[in-house]
Each structure stands twice: as structure tokens, then as C-alpha cells.
Design a protein around this motif. Structure first.
Motif, PDB file in Angstrom:
ATOM      1  N   GLU A  26      22.353   7.728  34.380  1.00 18.80           N
ATOM      2  CA  GLU A  26      21.180   9.068  33.375  1.00 18.80           C
ATOM      3  C   GLU A  26      21.803   9.982  32.397  1.00 18.80           C
ATOM      4  O   GLU A  26      21.395  10.207  31.416  1.00 18.80           O
ATOM      5  CB  GLU A  26      19.863   9.674  34.328  1.00 18.80           C
ATOM      6  N   GLU A  27      22.631  10.353  33.358  1.00 21.92           N
ATOM      7  CA  GLU A  27      23.764  11.109  32.856  1.00 21.92           C
ATOM      8  C   GLU A  27      23.942  10.800  31.472  1.00 21.92           C
ATOM      9  O   GLU A  27      24.672  10.701  29.841  1.00 21.92           O
ATOM     10  CB  GLU A  27      24.913  11.969  33.239  1.00 21.92           C
ATOM     11  N   GLU A  28      24.804   9.645  31.273  1.00 12.58           N
ATOM     12  CA  GLU A  28      25.023   8.616  30.621  1.00 12.58           C
ATOM     13  C   GLU A  28      23.826   7.633  29.051  1.00 12.58           C
ATOM     14  O   GLU A  28      24.719   7.758  27.666  1.00 12.58           O
ATOM     15  CB  GLU A  28      26.250   7.297  31.174  1.00 12.58           C
ATOM     16  N   PRO A  31      21.235  10.398  25.555  1.00 10.59           N
ATOM     17  CA  PRO A  31      22.198  10.104  24.713  1.00 10.59           C
ATOM     18  C   PRO A  31      21.194   9.132  23.976  1.00 10.59           C
ATOM     19  O   PRO A  31      20.783   8.710  22.759  1.00 10.59           O
ATOM     20  CB  PRO A  31      23.215   9.971  23.839  1.00 10.59           C
ATOM     21  N   THR A  32      20.399   8.191  24.466  1.00  8.31           N
ATOM     22  CA  THR A  32      19.716   7.069  24.170  1.00  8.31           C
ATOM     23  C   THR A  32      18.541   6.980  23.790  1.00  8.31           C
ATOM     24  O   THR A  32      17.127   6.897  23.136  1.00  8.31           O
ATOM     25  CB  THR A  32      19.599   5.924  25.059  1.00  8.31           C
ATOM     26  N   GLY A  33      17.926   8.340  24.875  1.00  5.66           N
ATOM     27  CA  GLY A  33      16.673   8.925  25.172  1.00  5.66           C
ATOM     28  C   GLY A  33      15.529   7.868  25.616  1.00  5.66           C
ATOM     29  O   GLY A  33      14.499   7.675  26.200  1.00  5.66           O
ATOM     30  N   LEU A  34      16.708   6.410  26.524  1.00  6.57           N
ATOM     31  CA  LEU A  34      15.985   5.941  27.694  1.00  6.57           C
ATOM     32  C   LEU A  34      16.373   6.114  28.734  1.00  6.57           C
ATOM     33  O   LEU A  34      17.880   6.143  29.079  1.00  6.57           O
ATOM     34  CB  LEU A  34      15.875   4.323  26.787  1.00  6.57           C
ATOM     35  N   SER A  35      15.470   5.724  29.636  1.00  8.77           N
ATOM     36  CA  SER A  35      16.837   5.073  31.264  1.00  8.77           C
ATOM     37  C   SER A  35      16.909   4.123  30.887  1.00  8.77           C
ATOM     38  O   SER A  35      16.942   3.330  30.126  1.00  8.77           O
ATOM     39  CB  SER A  35      15.612   4.974  31.931  1.00  8.77           C
ATOM     40  N   PRO A  36      18.184   4.298  31.422  1.00 12.64           N
ATOM     41  CA  PRO A  36      18.646   2.714  31.695  1.00 12.64           C
ATOM     42  C   PRO A  36      18.429   1.697  32.128  1.00 12.64           C
ATOM     43  O   PRO A  36      17.861   0.260  30.943  1.00 12.64           O
ATOM     44  CB  PRO A  36      19.880   2.998  33.325  1.00 12.64           C
ATOM     45  N   THR A  37      17.281   1.429  32.518  1.00  9.87           N
ATOM     46  CA  THR A  37      16.656  -0.183  32.654  1.00  9.87           C
ATOM     47  C   THR A  37      15.858  -0.139  31.412  1.00  9.87           C
ATOM     48  O   THR A  37      15.405  -1.611  31.076  1.00  9.87           O
ATOM     49  CB  THR A  37      15.261   0.564  34.182  1.00  9.87           C
ATOM     50  N   ARG A 105      24.535   0.010  23.725  1.00  8.73           N
ATOM     51  CA  ARG A 105      25.537  -0.671  24.054  1.00  8.73           C
ATOM     52  C   ARG A 105      26.355   0.758  24.047  1.00  8.73           C
ATOM     53  O   ARG A 105      27.441  -0.256  25.084  1.00  8.73           O
ATOM     54  CB  ARG A 105      26.030  -1.794  22.903  1.00  8.73           C
ATOM     55  N   GLU A 106      26.975   1.395  23.662  1.00  8.72           N
ATOM     56  CA  GLU A 106      27.987   2.581  24.180  1.00  8.72           C
ATOM     57  C   GLU A 106      27.429   3.048  25.460  1.00  8.72           C
ATOM     58  O   GLU A 106      28.613   3.378  25.839  1.00  8.72           O
ATOM     59  CB  GLU A 106      28.380   3.380  22.661  1.00  8.72           C
ATOM     60  N   ALA A 107      25.875   3.577  25.148  1.00  8.88           N
ATOM     61  CA  ALA A 107      26.095   4.285  26.569  1.00  8.88           C
ATOM     62  C   ALA A 107      26.490   3.646  28.046  1.00  8.88           C
ATOM     63  O   ALA A 107      26.877   3.847  29.259  1.00  8.88           O
ATOM     64  CB  ALA A 107      25.020   4.274  26.583  1.00  8.88           C
ATOM     65  N   TRP A 108      26.328   1.934  27.641  1.00 11.84           N
ATOM     66  CA  TRP A 108      26.677   1.019  28.812  1.00 11.84           C
ATOM     67  C   TRP A 108      27.735   0.964  28.840  1.00 11.84           C
ATOM     68  O   TRP A 108      28.266   1.077  30.185  1.00 11.84           O
ATOM     69  CB  TRP A 108      26.376  -0.571  28.314  1.00 11.84           C
TER      70      TRP A 108
END
Length: 140
Positions: A26-28, A31-37, A105-108
Motif C-alpha cells: 500500500e505504501e509503494e 503514488p498510483t492512486g490504486l490498490s495493489p490488487t 510497473r514502477e510501484a511493482w
């Protein structure tokens, strides 16, 4: 003594791991404004444009009603569109969705770097595969 009791319970151990990795993710992904899911779902749609809702549900291991809610939320944000083909509904990224993929992709990558910094690259990859395989085994 109480801690050793919980260390020997897969249910509590997996929940401990889930809370820790969820917090990191969630921290990473902030910046995307989205949940990891939701971000993972968008990656699946990008990987397979026109993927069906059923295929997405299977990939994410979630129920059809949950997938429908996820898609509706992403559509509301203007990130995906759906096309009906008979009884099937296919999902594609919008132009805005495609533009957002770089930050997703950068968040992943950032999440991966964060946990391998703690676990090590080999251990992180092995543990991820092992957990996935165990989940599939227990799910069946």
C-alpha cells in the motif's frame, strides 16, 4: 511462550505475513492512486487485451461479483472499458489506463526491491513461488 504458540499456526503466521506485505504494498502503490490488487488487474488487462471478466477472476482468485466491482471502479476512473460479446464481457485499458502503466510497473518494481532488500533476491523469489504454490494446493 504465547508467541511460540502462534508461530506453529499457519493461519496466524500467514496473517502476520499478509499484514506486513500489505502495508509495504500500500505504501509503494500510493503514488498510483490504486490498490495493489487494482494495479495487478490492470497489468493483466494490459498483458491480455480483451481478457474476459471470468479470466480476470480466475487470475486474481476472486469471485465474479468482486471482479465486476473492481472493473466498475476502474471504469469509473477512466482506466478501463468493457465490451460485451454475447454473454461475455471483455476488458481493455483506455488511453489513460495505458498512460498509468509506467507508474504501476514502477510501484511493482519498488515493492519487489523493498522486500528483497530484507529477504534477499533468491529467498524473495523462492518464497513468492512457494506461497503461490501452497495457496493453489490449499485452494483445490
Amino acid at each position: 511462550m504465547l508467541e511460540s504458540y502462534f508461530q506453529n499456526c499457519m493461519f496466524f503466521a500467514s496473517n502476520l505475513l499478509n499484514r506486513a506485505i500489505t502495508k509495504m504494498a500500500e505504501e509503494e502503490f500510493k503514488p498510483t492512486g490504486l490498490s495493489p490488487t487494482y494495479a495487478f488487474m490492470m497489468m493483466a488487462v494490459q498483458e491480455q487485451p480483451g481478457i474476459t471478466q471470468k479470466e480476470l477472476g480466475k487470475a486474481l482468485h476472486v469471485t465474479p461479483s468482486t471482479i465486476t466491482r473492481f472493473i466498475e471502479k476502474l471504469a469509473y476512473k477512466g482506466l478501463v472499458i468493457t465490451r460485451s460479446e454475447g454473454k461475455m464481457s471483455r476488458v481493455e485499458l483506455t488511453t489513460l489506463g495505458i498512460e498509468r502503466m509506467e507508474v504501476i510497473r514502477e510501484a511493482w518494481k519498488s515493492l519487489f526491491r523493498r522486500y528483497v532488500a530484507i529477504l534477499g533476491k533468491e529467498e524473495g523469489r523462492n518464497m513468492t513461488k512457494m506461497l503461490y504454490d501452497l495457496g493453489k494446493q490449499l485452494e483445490d
